[in-house]
Write an enzyme that holds these catalytic residues in place. Structure first.
Site, PDB file in Angstrom:
ATOM      1  N   TYR A 152     -11.570   3.630  14.432  1.00 61.46           N
ATOM      2  CA  TYR A 152     -10.766   4.043  13.768  1.00 61.46           C
ATOM      3  C   TYR A 152     -10.219   5.705  14.164  1.00 61.46           C
ATOM      4  O   TYR A 152      -9.024   5.972  14.198  1.00 61.46           O
ATOM      5  CB  TYR A 152     -10.765   3.997  12.144  1.00 61.46           C
ATOM      6  CG  TYR A 152      -9.795   4.247  11.186  1.00 61.46           C
ATOM      7  CD1 TYR A 152      -8.460   3.707  11.411  1.00 61.46           C
ATOM      8  CD2 TYR A 152      -9.906   5.364  10.252  1.00 61.46           C
ATOM      9  CE1 TYR A 152      -7.446   4.281  10.506  1.00 61.46           C
ATOM     10  CE2 TYR A 152      -8.861   5.921   9.616  1.00 61.46           C
ATOM     11  CZ  TYR A 152      -7.687   5.422   9.502  1.00 61.46           C
ATOM     12  OH  TYR A 152      -6.726   5.644   8.682  1.00 61.46           O
ATOM     13  N   GLY A 179       0.795  -1.261  -0.155  1.00 62.11           N
ATOM     14  CA  GLY A 179      -0.080  -0.120   0.040  1.00 62.11           C
ATOM     15  C   GLY A 179       0.958   1.113   0.090  1.00 62.11           C
ATOM     16  O   GLY A 179       1.864   1.297  -0.708  1.00 62.11           O
ATOM     17  N   ILE A 180       0.342   2.230   0.692  1.00 64.55           N
ATOM     18  CA  ILE A 180       0.885   3.448   0.866  1.00 64.55           C
ATOM     19  C   ILE A 180       2.498   3.272   1.438  1.00 64.55           C
ATOM     20  O   ILE A 180       3.324   4.021   0.832  1.00 64.55           O
ATOM     21  CB  ILE A 180       0.343   4.524   1.802  1.00 64.55           C
ATOM     22  CG1 ILE A 180      -1.157   4.685   1.186  1.00 64.55           C
ATOM     23  CG2 ILE A 180       0.993   5.834   1.763  1.00 64.55           C
ATOM     24  CD1 ILE A 180      -2.204   5.534   2.306  1.00 64.55           C
TER      25      ILE A 180
END
Length: 269
Positions: A156, A16-17
């Site tokens: 989150y 991912g990032i």
């Protein structure tokens, strides 16, 4: 700040990032210490960076396990006489209405364990090195969703809000000692984590290459915040008129979810 020769610890760097940021940081000349759970994926990223002429080492670690995190921190400190930047990128996200989480306190606990306590523990372990050096920078990854009243991500967002508050305190207490912190407020990014939510298939999102560029900017320029104009505007509006902004935005989010569900159902025929 020139990143050439700087040692950067990057968590969540097996995909991912984080993976994209590892490549971009290495291309900028940084020595990248890759941290994540999956050793095989970290090895893959390291090999790719080295094949591209960069420098990387990998440190497999379960950041939600305090003992394993301490072991990893010991190795990082022993292997690297100087550490310049820590990027707390690893995270877990859960999308669930609060009404469906009444008997799921563990959702909040496990999200806090990686998103807040894992980042906090690693930061605290590296802070003495930063203070001894007289310089060090922490990049904490957050979300635009903490700047505006987003529904369905309470676990989150609570964990990210805690990390943001710690970041502000760190700047307030240690900036005069050369230790600073950047909070990066990402919008939705197209990653394996966001792709777990099926209806987000048709949602416009930032790509990982651009998102990784924000991390490089945070490491190199060291601002207090990296954010989109929309996120900054949302934060200002929430600070000035939180009740009104929340009331006006919620119908828009509900309508967006309905539209995304219709598009997904259309795909399925």
């Amino acid at each position: 700040m020139d990143l050439q020769g700087k040692t950067i610890v990057l968590t969540g760097s097996s995909g991912g990032i984080g993976e994209q940021a590892a490549h971009q940081l290495a291309r900028a000349g940084a020595r990248v210490c890759l941290v994540a759970r999956r050793a095989e994926e970290l090895q893959r990223v390291q090999r790719a960076i080295e094949a591209d002429g960069g420098w990387a080492r990998h440190y497999a670690c379960d950041l939600s396990d305090p003992a394993d995190l301490d072991r990893c921190a010991d190795l990082l400190l022993a292997d690297n006489p100087r550490i310049d930047v820590l990027v707390n990128n690893a995270a877990r996200s859960i999308r669930r209405p609060i009404r469906e989480a009444l008997d799921r306190v563990h959702d909040y606990e496990r999200t806090m364990q990686i998103n807040y306590f894992g980042a906090l523990r690693l930061t605290l372990r590296l802070l003495p090195r930063f203070l001894d050096q007289g310089a060090g920078h922490v990049v904490n990854i957050s979300t635009m969703s903490s700047q505006v009243p987003i529904p369905l991500f309470s676990a989150y967002l609570a964990s990210k809000s805690a990390l943001e508050s710690f970041s502000r305190s760190l700047n307030a207490e240690l900036a005069h000692k050369g230790v600073t912190c950047t909070v990066v407020y990402f919008p939705m990014v197209r990653t394996p984590m966001s792709s777990k939510t099926a209806i987000y298939k048709h949602m416009p999102m930032m790509d990982t290459v651009k998102a990784a560029g924000w991390i490089v900017e945070a490491a190199a320029k060291r601002p207090a915040r990296v954010s989109s104009p929309l996120g900054t505007l949302g934060g200002l509006a929430m600070a000035a008129l939180p009740g009104m902004v929340t009331k006006l935005s919620q119908p828009l989010f509900r309508q967006m979810d309905k539209q995304l569900k219709r598009k997904l159902e259309s795909d399925r025929g």
